[in-house]
Write a protein that holds these residues in place. Structure first.
Motif, mmCIF file in Angstrom:
data_model
loop_
_atom_site.group_PDB
_atom_site.id
_atom_site.type_symbol
_atom_site.label_atom_id
_atom_site.label_comp_id
_atom_site.label_asym_id
_atom_site.label_seq_id
_atom_site.Cartn_x
_atom_site.Cartn_y
_atom_site.Cartn_z
ATOM 1 N N VAL A 66 0.476 -1.441 -0.197
ATOM 2 C CA VAL A 66 0.404 0.014 -0.314
ATOM 3 C C VAL A 66 0.609 1.266 0.359
ATOM 4 O O VAL A 66 0.544 2.323 -0.750
ATOM 5 C CB VAL A 66 -1.091 0.161 1.047
ATOM 6 N N GLN A 67 1.954 1.314 1.237
ATOM 7 C CA GLN A 67 2.907 2.627 1.067
ATOM 8 C C GLN A 67 3.030 2.487 -0.018
ATOM 9 O O GLN A 67 3.960 4.033 -0.751
ATOM 10 C CB GLN A 67 3.819 2.557 2.481
ATOM 11 N N ARG A 68 4.111 1.387 -0.841
ATOM 12 C CA ARG A 68 4.428 1.923 -2.313
ATOM 13 C C ARG A 68 3.536 2.418 -3.216
ATOM 14 O O ARG A 68 4.490 3.399 -3.701
ATOM 15 C CB ARG A 68 4.896 0.706 -2.823
ATOM 16 N N ILE A 69 2.404 1.788 -3.585
ATOM 17 C CA ILE A 69 1.377 2.899 -4.555
ATOM 18 C C ILE A 69 1.120 4.302 -4.128
ATOM 19 O O ILE A 69 0.736 4.483 -5.138
ATOM 20 C CB ILE A 69 -0.216 1.133 -4.576
ATOM 21 N N LEU A 70 0.869 3.841 -2.549
ATOM 22 C CA LEU A 70 0.812 5.276 -2.112
ATOM 23 C C LEU A 70 2.510 6.519 -2.654
ATOM 24 O O LEU A 70 1.539 7.608 -3.040
ATOM 25 C CB LEU A 70 0.270 6.369 -0.500
ATOM 26 N N GLY A 71 3.066 5.846 -2.397
ATOM 27 C CA GLY A 71 4.440 6.404 -3.035
ATOM 28 C C GLY A 71 4.794 7.371 -4.429
ATOM 29 O O GLY A 71 4.420 7.926 -5.368
ATOM 30 N N GLY A 72 4.091 6.017 -5.262
ATOM 31 C CA GLY A 72 4.138 6.296 -6.362
ATOM 32 C C GLY A 72 2.888 6.694 -7.442
ATOM 33 O O GLY A 72 2.570 7.757 -8.231
ATOM 34 N N LEU A 73 1.256 7.074 -6.532
ATOM 35 C CA LEU A 73 0.981 7.881 -6.520
ATOM 36 C C LEU A 73 0.739 9.463 -6.528
ATOM 37 O O LEU A 73 0.676 10.575 -7.354
ATOM 38 C CB LEU A 73 -0.669 7.686 -5.951
ATOM 39 N N ALA A 74 1.701 9.748 -5.204
ATOM 40 C CA ALA A 74 2.701 11.081 -5.360
ATOM 41 C C ALA A 74 3.431 11.423 -6.202
ATOM 42 O O ALA A 74 3.138 12.583 -6.882
ATOM 43 C CB ALA A 74 2.956 10.644 -3.924
ATOM 44 N N GLU A 75 4.035 10.421 -7.016
ATOM 45 C CA GLU A 75 4.834 11.085 -7.460
ATOM 46 C C GLU A 75 4.584 11.130 -9.130
ATOM 47 O O GLU A 75 4.523 11.651 -9.747
ATOM 48 C CB GLU A 75 5.896 9.165 -7.970
ATOM 49 N N CYS A 76 2.970 10.678 -9.262
ATOM 50 C CA CYS A 76 2.180 11.130 -11.096
ATOM 51 C C CYS A 76 1.423 12.274 -10.344
ATOM 52 O O CYS A 76 0.672 12.642 -11.680
ATOM 53 C CB CYS A 76 1.257 9.949 -11.042
ATOM 54 N N GLY A 77 1.291 12.941 -9.666
ATOM 55 C CA GLY A 77 0.662 13.639 -9.425
ATOM 56 C C GLY A 77 -1.142 13.984 -8.824
ATOM 57 O O GLY A 77 -1.322 14.721 -9.055
ATOM 58 N N CYS A 78 -0.995 12.665 -8.373
ATOM 59 C CA CYS A 78 -2.793 13.267 -7.671
ATOM 60 C C CYS A 78 -2.585 13.821 -6.694
ATOM 61 O O CYS A 78 -1.504 13.537 -5.766
ATOM 62 C CB CYS A 78 -2.214 11.061 -7.032
ATOM 63 N N LEU A 79 -3.788 14.522 -6.489
ATOM 64 C CA LEU A 79 -3.745 15.056 -5.230
ATOM 65 C C LEU A 79 -5.356 15.048 -4.248
ATOM 66 O O LEU A 79 -4.697 15.172 -3.365
ATOM 67 C CB LEU A 79 -4.498 17.167 -6.492
ATOM 68 N N LYS A 80 -5.874 14.457 -4.779
ATOM 69 C CA LYS A 80 -7.094 13.189 -3.867
ATOM 70 C C LYS A 80 -6.953 12.286 -4.090
ATOM 71 O O LYS A 80 -7.589 11.780 -4.789
ATOM 72 C CB LYS A 80 -8.375 14.787 -4.831
ATOM 73 N N LEU A 81 -7.702 12.331 -2.815
ATOM 74 C CA LEU A 81 -7.267 10.521 -2.700
ATOM 75 C C LEU A 81 -8.296 9.891 -1.618
ATOM 76 O O LEU A 81 -8.363 10.683 -0.693
ATOM 77 C CB LEU A 81 -5.779 10.032 -1.212
ATOM 78 N N THR A 82 -9.127 9.204 -2.120
ATOM 79 C CA THR A 82 -10.351 9.013 -0.940
ATOM 80 C C THR A 82 -9.841 7.059 -0.456
ATOM 81 O O THR A 82 -9.961 6.363 -1.293
ATOM 82 C CB THR A 82 -11.398 8.671 -1.627
ATOM 83 N N LEU A 83 -9.552 6.904 0.644
ATOM 84 C CA LEU A 83 -9.575 6.113 0.918
ATOM 85 C C LEU A 83 -11.192 5.342 1.419
ATOM 86 O O LEU A 83 -11.801 6.200 2.153
ATOM 87 C CB LEU A 83 -8.778 5.641 2.832
ATOM 88 N N SER A 84 -10.923 4.164 0.806
ATOM 89 C CA SER A 84 -12.532 3.420 0.554
ATOM 90 C C SER A 84 -11.852 2.060 1.675
ATOM 91 O O SER A 84 -11.348 1.610 1.451
ATOM 92 C CB SER A 84 -13.488 3.818 -0.390
#
Length: 362
Positions: free
Chosen positions: A79-97
């Motif tokens: 999960v942490q690796r994926i979150l880091g990848g999202l940040a690197e790609c420019g994700c701004l809004k994240l919904t935890l569901s």
């Protein structure tokens, strides 16, 4: 209930967030025109908003839930690796569901990591189990919003939907606590044959709570073929009568005519996507057309190279032949996911959405 994020829901951003390679800091939204930010995101094809279903486990058994089950959910490190990848790609809004995201034993580790990366976090929860530790985290690392589900204005109706006695009282108490402590809460509901007569009372309850209320008559087919949903859907005439009455009483409903002011095509796969509990990437929680597996590829590889995503991005309005010619096009809450659920083809119109549009605007 699950919901996809739209560009219009933009909440603000975290301290370290980036938009498609363009750094965005707190307060930037006051300095940078919104349209300029969106144009930058689109030009970079950044994943503006992502819904991350961190677990499929849930302590409720809601009648209308479309979620399936998986035995091999992502580990904390994954999960942490994926979150880091999202940040690197420019994700701004994240919904935890989920499921119910707070059921993960490492939920607070995930929540803290999201905060550290600077995401604008929305938590989608049934609000039944806000432990003292979770409450403390919400106060210390306040998310942009907490979206909660209520399916009735009374315990009798709500608990009959969730199939868990006491769930209404727990959810309501935790919503009241969040409101009292300055946490932004949004109450969401799905209109069912069993709760439609309480829609007005639910609107009044949320008005007294001082929170926005959003509802939808859409019920998505279940990923579990053994769970039928036809009996849950409201008959057309009853839907028309009750929703037209509610339309005059609630401006926060998601089915208002906002399509009149936006593009026909939704942002699924273009500026948003979803990630399942086992790491599969989809254009949207409603459009379950697999784009890639984050256990085998990085998010960047999937976002930039996925054949499915590239096919979706190449679609034009004219490709949705029946919808494009439909006189109700601008009044319809168009959803390719509904068409995909029904026909296995996102280009075909959803007959259920056609029915709902007719009930609301016919």
């Amino acid at each position: 209930m699950r919901t996809a994020c739209c560009l219009q829901d933009f909440p603000g951003v975290g301290q370290n967030a980036v938009a498609g390679g363009f750094p965005v800091h707190r307060g930037t939204m006051k300095e940078l025109p919104f349209n300029q930010l969106i144009q930058n995101i689109r030009s970079k094809r950044a994943p503006f908003t992502v819904v991350f279903e961190i677990t499929n486990k849930c302590n409720l058994k809601c009648l209308h839930c479309y979620q399936g089950h998986t035995r091999e959910e992502l580990t904390l490190l994954e999960v942490q690796r994926i979150l880091g990848g999202l940040a690197e790609c420019g994700c701004l809004k994240l919904t935890l569901s989920g499921g119910e995201p707070t059921l993960r034993e490492d939920f607070l580790d995930i929540f803290e990591y999201c905060h550290k990366l600077g995401f604008a976090i929305t938590l989608f929860t049934n609000a039944t189990r806000l432990t003292s530790k979770i409450r403390a985290a919400l106060l210390e690392m306040t998310p942009y919003a907490v979206e909660c589900s209520l399916y009735g204005a009374s315990a009798e109706v709500h608990d009959d939907v969730t199939l868990r006695q006491g769930s209404f009282d727990s959810s309501l108490a935790n919503i009241q606590w969040m409101v009292a402590n300055g946490i932004r809460v949004v109450v969401k509901s799905v209109v069912l044959s069993s709760n439609i007569r309480e829609l007005g009372d639910l609107q009044e309850l949320t008005r007294k709570l001082g929170v926005p209320f959003q509802y939808t008559p859409r019920i998505f087919p279940s990923l579990d073929a053994a769970r039928p949903i036809d009996s849950l859907r409201v008959e057309t005439e009853e839907l028309r009568k009750n929703l037209k009455k509610a339309k005059t009483e609630c401006d926060d409903r998601p089915d208002r005519d906002e399509n009149l002011a936006k593009e026909f095509l939704c942002n699924a796969g273009r500026e948003s996507c979803s990630i399942s509990a086992e790491g599969k990437v989809y254009p949207c929680v409603a459009l379950r057309w697999e784009c890639g597996d984050l256990r085998k590829q990085s998010f960047s590889q999937i976002w930039k190279q996925s054949e499915v995503l590239n096919k979706i991005r190449s679609c034009r309005e004219e490709d949705f032949l029946e919808c494009f010619r439909c006189p109700q096009k601008l009044r319809c809450n168009f959803c390719p996911g509904m068409g995909f659920f029904e026909h296995g083809d996102m280009l075909r119109p959803s007959r259920e959405l056609c029915r709902l549009t007719g009930a609301l605007h016919g």
